[in-house]
Design an enzyme around this catalytic site. Structure first.
Site, PDB file in Angstrom:
ATOM      1  N   HIS A 232       0.848  -1.178   0.000  1.00  0.00           N
ATOM      2  CA  HIS A 232       0.000   0.000   0.000  1.00  0.00           C
ATOM      3  C   HIS A 232       0.892   1.239   0.000  1.00  0.00           C
ATOM      4  CE1 HIS A 232      -2.720   3.105   0.073  1.00  0.00           C
ATOM      5  NE2 HIS A 232      -2.100   3.603   1.110  1.00  0.00           N
ATOM      6  N   TYR A 236       2.147   5.388  -2.380  1.00  0.00           N
ATOM      7  CA  TYR A 236       2.554   6.753  -1.989  1.00  0.00           C
ATOM      8  C   TYR A 236       4.019   6.999  -2.331  1.00  0.00           C
ATOM      9  CZ  TYR A 236      -1.980   6.860   0.095  1.00  0.00           C
ATOM     10  OH  TYR A 236      -3.334   6.788   0.248  1.00  0.00           O
ATOM     11  N   HIS A 383      -9.588   2.469 -11.037  1.00  0.00           N
ATOM     12  CA  HIS A 383      -9.060   3.367  -9.992  1.00  0.00           C
ATOM     13  C   HIS A 383      -7.571   3.623 -10.208  1.00  0.00           C
ATOM     14  CE1 HIS A 383      -7.655   4.699  -6.025  1.00  0.00           C
ATOM     15  NE2 HIS A 383      -6.939   3.590  -5.916  1.00  0.00           N
ATOM     16  N   PHE A 384      -6.812   2.557 -10.424  1.00  0.00           N
ATOM     17  CA  PHE A 384      -5.365   2.821 -10.367  1.00  0.00           C
ATOM     18  C   PHE A 384      -4.789   3.363 -11.664  1.00  0.00           C
ATOM     19  CE2 PHE A 384      -4.786  -2.006 -10.608  1.00  0.00           C
ATOM     20  CZ  PHE A 384      -4.073  -2.052 -11.789  1.00  0.00           C
ATOM     21  N   HIS A 385      -5.574   3.344 -12.732  1.00  0.00           N
ATOM     22  CA  HIS A 385      -5.075   4.076 -13.903  1.00  0.00           C
ATOM     23  C   HIS A 385      -5.362   5.569 -13.783  1.00  0.00           C
ATOM     24  CE1 HIS A 385      -4.456   0.057 -15.527  1.00  0.00           C
ATOM     25  NE2 HIS A 385      -3.575   0.639 -16.335  1.00  0.00           N
ATOM     26  N   ARG A 446     -11.343  -8.443 -12.854  1.00  0.00           N
ATOM     27  CA  ARG A 446     -10.019  -8.018 -13.298  1.00  0.00           C
ATOM     28  C   ARG A 446      -9.149  -9.251 -13.506  1.00  0.00           C
ATOM     29  NH1 ARG A 446      -6.545  -5.729  -8.062  1.00  0.00           N
ATOM     30  NH2 ARG A 446      -4.993  -5.505  -9.699  1.00  0.00           N
ATOM     31  N   ARG A 447      -8.007  -9.056 -14.145  1.00  0.00           N
ATOM     32  CA  ARG A 447      -7.025 -10.121 -14.372  1.00  0.00           C
ATOM     33  C   ARG A 447      -7.604 -11.328 -15.106  1.00  0.00           C
ATOM     34  NH1 ARG A 447      -6.431 -10.104  -8.544  1.00  0.00           N
ATOM     35  NH2 ARG A 447      -4.873  -8.615  -7.822  1.00  0.00           N
TER      36      ARG A 447
HETATM   37 FE1  HAS Z   1      -5.481   3.170  -4.311  1.00  0.00          FE
HETATM   38  C1  HAS Z   1      -6.131  -0.191  -4.747  1.00  0.00           C
HETATM   39  C2  HAS Z   1      -7.540   3.259  -1.588  1.00  0.00           C
HETATM   40  C3  HAS Z   1      -4.689   6.479  -3.774  1.00  0.00           C
HETATM   41  C4  HAS Z   1      -2.874   2.878  -6.513  1.00  0.00           C
HETATM   42  N1  HAS Z   1      -4.682   1.646  -5.443  1.00  0.00           N
HETATM   43  C5  HAS Z   1      -5.121   0.349  -5.501  1.00  0.00           C
HETATM   44  C6  HAS Z   1      -4.314  -0.382  -6.438  1.00  0.00           C
HETATM   45  C7  HAS Z   1      -3.358   0.490  -6.903  1.00  0.00           C
HETATM   46  C8  HAS Z   1      -3.614   1.757  -6.270  1.00  0.00           C
HETATM   47  C9  HAS Z   1      -2.240   0.179  -7.887  1.00  0.00           C
HETATM   48  O1  HAS Z   1      -8.790   1.232   0.325  1.00  0.00           O
HETATM   49  C10 HAS Z   1      -4.516  -1.836  -6.841  1.00  0.00           C
HETATM   50  C11 HAS Z   1      -3.565  -2.784  -6.251  1.00  0.00           C
HETATM   51  C12 HAS Z   1      -3.832  -4.178  -6.757  1.00  0.00           C
HETATM   52  O2  HAS Z   1      -3.262  -4.538  -7.804  1.00  0.00           O
HETATM   53  O3  HAS Z   1      -4.642  -4.895  -6.152  1.00  0.00           O
HETATM   54  N2  HAS Z   1      -6.063   4.609  -2.971  1.00  0.00           N
HETATM   55  C13 HAS Z   1      -6.936   4.450  -1.965  1.00  0.00           C
HETATM   56  C14 HAS Z   1      -7.146   5.719  -1.279  1.00  0.00           C
HETATM   57  C15 HAS Z   1      -6.344   6.633  -1.912  1.00  0.00           C
HETATM   58  C16 HAS Z   1      -5.658   5.919  -2.950  1.00  0.00           C
HETATM   59  C17 HAS Z   1      -8.046   5.996  -0.106  1.00  0.00           C
HETATM   60  N3  HAS Z   1      -4.082   4.434  -5.016  1.00  0.00           N
HETATM   61  C18 HAS Z   1      -3.897   5.746  -4.633  1.00  0.00           C
HETATM   62  C19 HAS Z   1      -2.735   6.282  -5.276  1.00  0.00           C
HETATM   63  C20 HAS Z   1      -2.220   5.268  -6.053  1.00  0.00           C
HETATM   64  C21 HAS Z   1      -3.079   4.117  -5.874  1.00  0.00           C
HETATM   65  C22 HAS Z   1      -2.235   7.689  -5.088  1.00  0.00           C
HETATM   66  C23 HAS Z   1      -1.032   5.230  -6.934  1.00  0.00           C
HETATM   67  C24 HAS Z   1      -0.182   6.197  -7.102  1.00  0.00           C
HETATM   68  N4  HAS Z   1      -6.634   1.802  -3.373  1.00  0.00           N
HETATM   69  C25 HAS Z   1      -7.338   2.025  -2.234  1.00  0.00           C
HETATM   70  C26 HAS Z   1      -7.905   0.752  -1.762  1.00  0.00           C
HETATM   71  C27 HAS Z   1      -7.493  -0.234  -2.658  1.00  0.00           C
HETATM   72  C28 HAS Z   1      -6.700   0.455  -3.656  1.00  0.00           C
HETATM   73  C29 HAS Z   1      -8.736   0.520  -0.578  1.00  0.00           C
HETATM   74  C30 HAS Z   1      -7.797  -1.738  -2.586  1.00  0.00           C
HETATM   75  C31 HAS Z   1      -8.975  -2.065  -3.371  1.00  0.00           C
HETATM   76  C32 HAS Z   1      -9.181  -3.542  -3.530  1.00  0.00           C
HETATM   77  O4  HAS Z   1     -10.227  -4.033  -3.075  1.00  0.00           O
HETATM   78  O5  HAS Z   1      -8.353  -4.261  -4.118  1.00  0.00           O
HETATM   79  C33 HAS Z   1      -6.175   8.097  -1.494  1.00  0.00           C
HETATM   80  O6  HAS Z   1      -4.849   8.315  -1.099  1.00  0.00           O
HETATM   81  C34 HAS Z   1      -6.548   9.074  -2.573  1.00  0.00           C
HETATM   82  C35 HAS Z   1      -6.384  10.507  -2.138  1.00  0.00           C
HETATM   83  C36 HAS Z   1      -6.545  11.459  -3.279  1.00  0.00           C
HETATM   84  C37 HAS Z   1      -7.209  12.631  -3.255  1.00  0.00           C
HETATM   85  C38 HAS Z   1      -7.259  13.493  -4.485  1.00  0.00           C
HETATM   86  C39 HAS Z   1      -6.489  14.793  -4.281  1.00  0.00           C
HETATM   87  C40 HAS Z   1      -6.426  15.575  -5.541  1.00  0.00           C
HETATM   88  C41 HAS Z   1      -5.368  16.345  -5.897  1.00  0.00           C
HETATM   89  C42 HAS Z   1      -5.386  17.091  -7.207  1.00  0.00           C
HETATM   90  C43 HAS Z   1      -5.943  18.468  -7.038  1.00  0.00           C
HETATM   91  C44 HAS Z   1      -6.190  19.082  -8.360  1.00  0.00           C
HETATM   92  C45 HAS Z   1      -5.815  20.319  -8.689  1.00  0.00           C
HETATM   93  C46 HAS Z   1      -6.044  20.794 -10.078  1.00  0.00           C
HETATM   94  C47 HAS Z   1      -5.097  21.234  -7.772  1.00  0.00           C
HETATM   95  C48 HAS Z   1      -7.884  13.130  -2.037  1.00  0.00           C
HETATM   96  C49 HAS Z   1      -4.189  16.498  -5.015  1.00  0.00           C
HETATM   97  C50 HAS Z   1      -6.661  22.160 -10.130  1.00  0.00           C
HETATM   98  C51 HAS Z   1      -6.476  22.688 -11.475  1.00  0.00           C
HETATM   99  C52 HAS Z   1      -7.363  23.462 -12.117  1.00  0.00           C
HETATM  100  C53 HAS Z   1      -7.041  23.897 -13.494  1.00  0.00           C
HETATM  101  C54 HAS Z   1      -8.657  23.857 -11.547  1.00  0.00           C
HETATM  102 CU    CU Z   2      -3.735   0.815  -0.876  1.00  0.00          CU
END
Ligand code: HAS
Ligand code: CU
Length: 557
Positions: A232, A236, A383-385, A446-447
């Site tokens: 996990h 990050y 999600h992860f793409h 998946r997979r």
């Molecule tokens: Fe995830 C599964 C929960 C973030 C990657 N995640 C995965 C897998 C991958 C992955 C690869 O709780 C699959 C693994 C596998 O093969 O089985 N993930 C989360 C949560 C977050 C999260 C709560 N994941 C990521 C990030 C990844 C990533 C980052 C890669 C880099 N994820 C899960 C969970 C699973 C999971 C479960 C397991 C599911 C299962 O059942 O298998 C959080 O950290 C996300 C927080 C993000 C935000 C968004 C903030 C937005 C920002 C941009 C602001 C935009 C601006 C633009 C400023 C709160 C910072 C403004 C511009 C203008 C022009 C207006």
């Molecule tokens: Cu995770």
């Protein structure tokens, strides 16, 4: 609290030594090569969801799972860590305005290359079709585990280089605040170092001896838990270098400025504390782990959502300052005034915008009950793409548009192609993820190679078709990126202009006294992180150990 001396940033104080420039450039190129190599099977997978079979056109490929392993390992592991090994030491060197240790840079590079050769050998010779999750009792050839261990060790050496630099800087500046860019770069890799220890234990302590034949059987649940303990946090470790760019450089590139120094440090400290004790959210459906422990990890996952939320607001404000300085007015009039024709900036802004959807889907994954609906469906790759596949991958591409010219002293070739590449990729990934997510909600697994699956459901057709259309656009986007970078490296116009990295300052300078000084106390935060890890994982290991060696290895391909 003692008073500290303020840092004065001097843009002409730093010139990266030539040999370091080369080492960092080659490390970076390995990443971009891995990205490009990995997308070919990505295309095959995306098309397969629309029942289009192009696997027979991959002459050396024996199975879908061999290709899926290559795709995951190349794009999610090699691309990301090669980039970080180049980018984070460079940021640290620039922030301290001091050179790194050349020898250590080259040793880290060599380990990365040797590790890659071993992994490529194992995967290409069809001895390691275990997918990037490497779940036992699926058993890969020893070269696969050994190769990945070497890649991890190369990341440790990159961190060591940064820490040695920090130590020498600290000796000369005993009372100064750590420059923000160095602070966030170091925290990112310190977090990864802590996070990598469980998988090192699994690979070195269990899987390598097992695949080498020293022990006959292994413990699947223990290895799976050690894997997610690391994996996990690995997401990050991929994200934080992108955040280093978003916080440290993008505001400057947008003509804006970061608001609060302390808030950025706090965000990274929170990642150090909360990234690791959350791994059970990948194991909600696994037997053998107590429900209350899964619940604790769910709560902590909601905790680690917070620093990203803070990031979203902070970055929006930084960009808004840039847009308004460029003449934007009104509520949203600053958005069109951002430098959209700068490929580096616009690629990263598109990455940020897409990440909002990645964050929302992450929150749904993290919810214990909703996870039951989407676990192991195509929702997850949806999600992860949006996260690693866009927020991270596109940021790493956006950084290339200034970093490759910086390292090669050549002008970026093909600005318009670069702009097109990013738009095509973004539109592609939005269609792709829409397809994956919606079909996942209807239970598409998946997979699974849909072309050959013995079961099917017409409800998956629309989602599958969107996945194929979007995936094709993503493929084209990356190919264009590769062309731009390749031509820049080999044929770009030489330019001796003295470049600097686009380092942004903060509206509110680092505080010289008060509680904020505590933010710089690495040892304190590492200590707290370890306590949280023990609370989150201790009870499981206490009740589970000793290991249960019950499973022989399987090579079912
Ligand atoms: Fe995830 C599964 C929960 C973030 C990657 N995640 C995965 C897998 C991958 C992955 C690869 O709780 C699959 C693994 C596998 O093969 O089985 N993930 C989360 C949560 C977050 C999260 C709560 N994941 C990521 C990030 C990844 C990533 C980052 C890669 C880099 N994820 C899960 C969970 C699973 C999971 C479960 C397991 C599911 C299962 O059942 O298998 C959080 O950290 C996300 C927080 C993000 C935000 C968004 C903030 C937005 C920002 C941009 C602001 C935009 C601006 C633009 C400023 C709160 C910072 C403004 C511009 C203008 C022009 C207006
Ligand atoms: Cu995770």
């Amino acid at each position: 609290m003692s008073r500290v001396t303020p840092i004065v940033f001097n843009p002409s104080a730093f010139e990266l030594p030539e040999s370091q420039r080369k080492a960092i450039a080659w490390t970076l190129y390995i990443g971009y090569l891995a990205l490009t190599a990995g997308i070919f099977h990505g295309l095959a997978q995306a098309l397969s969801y629309a029942k289009i079979d192009i696997l027979p056109y991959f002459p050396t490929l024996k199975s879908y799972y061999q290709g899926l392993t290559a795709h995951g390992v190349a794009n999610a592991l090699i691309f990301t860590f090669s980039f970080s090994n180049a980018f984070l030491p460079l940021m640290t060197a620039r922030a301290f305005s001091r050179p790194l240790l050349s020898s250590l840079l080259w040793v880290a590079f060599t380990l990365l290359v040797v590790g890659n050769i071993l992994v490529i050998y194992a995967v290409v010779s069809n001895r390691a079709s275990v997918l990037y999750t490497s779940y036992a009792p699926l058993q890969a050839h020893w070269t696969y585990y050994a190769g990945l261990v070497l890649v991890v060790v190369s990341t440790w050496l990159a961190l060591l280089n940064m820490l040695l630099l920090f130590r020498s800087w600290r000796r000369d500046n005993p009372n100064a605040r750590i420059p923000l860019l160095a602070f966030i770069s170091i925290v990112s890799y310190v977090m990864w170092f802590l996070a990598s220890l469980p998988i090192a234990t699994s690979f070195l302590g269990f899987l390598l001896p097992w695949t080498l034949g020293f022990v006959e059987k292994t413990d699947p649940l223990l290895n799976r838990t050690l894997f997610w303990f690391t994996a996990h946090a690995i997401v990050y470790a991929w994200l934080l270098p992108a955040y280093v760019s978003w916080y440290g450089l993008v505001p400057k590139q947008a003509g804006g400025t970061l608001i609060s120094d302390s808030l950025v440090r706090l965000v990274f400290v929170l990642f150090l504390l909360l990234s690791i004790p959350t791994g059970f959210h990948h194991q909600y459906t696994d037997p053998g782990i107590a429900n209350h422990m899964k619940g604790l990890h769910a709560v902590l996952t909601f905790g680690v959502f917070f620093p990203s939320l803070a990031t979203a607001f902070t970055l929006c404000a930084a960009l808004e300052i840039g847009g308004r300085r460029n003449g934007g007015t009104g509520l949203l009039g600053w958005i069109p005034k951002l430098p959209w024709r700068d490929p580096s900036l616009m690629t990263q802004v598109l990455a940020m915008l897409t990440f909002v959807l990645g964050g929302i889907t992450g929150l749904i994954n993290a919810s214990f009950t909703m996870n039951q609906v989407i676990h192991n469906t195509t929702w997850i790759p949806g999600h992860f793409h949006l996260t690693v596949g866009t927020a991270v991958a596109m940021t790493l591409m956006g950084v290339a548009y200034w970093m490759v010219p910086y390292l090669t002293k050549r002008e970026l070739w093909g600005v318009k192609i670069a702009l097109a590449s990013s738009w095509i990729y973004t539109i592609g990934v939005l269609i792709f993820s829409r397809g994956m997510i919606s079909a996942g909600l209807k239970g598409m697994p998946r997979r699974i190679y849909r072309v050959q699956a013995t079961y099917d459901n017409p409800a998956w057709d629309l989602g599958g078709t969107l996945t194929a259309i979007g995936g094709t656009a993503m493929f084209i986007g990356i190919l264009l990126f590769f062309v731009v970078i390749f031509v820049t490296i080999f044929f770009g116009r030489r330019s001796e202009a003295n470049r600097d990295i686009p380092w942004s300052d903060t509206l509110v300078a680092p505080q010289a006294s008060g509680w904020e000084l505590n933010l710089d106390r690495f040892k304190l935060w590492i200590g707290v992180a370890i306590v949280l890890i023990v609370v989150a994982y201790g009870p499981f290991f206490a009740s589970y150990l000793p290991p249960r060696f019950i499973a022989k290895g399987y090579m079912i391909w």
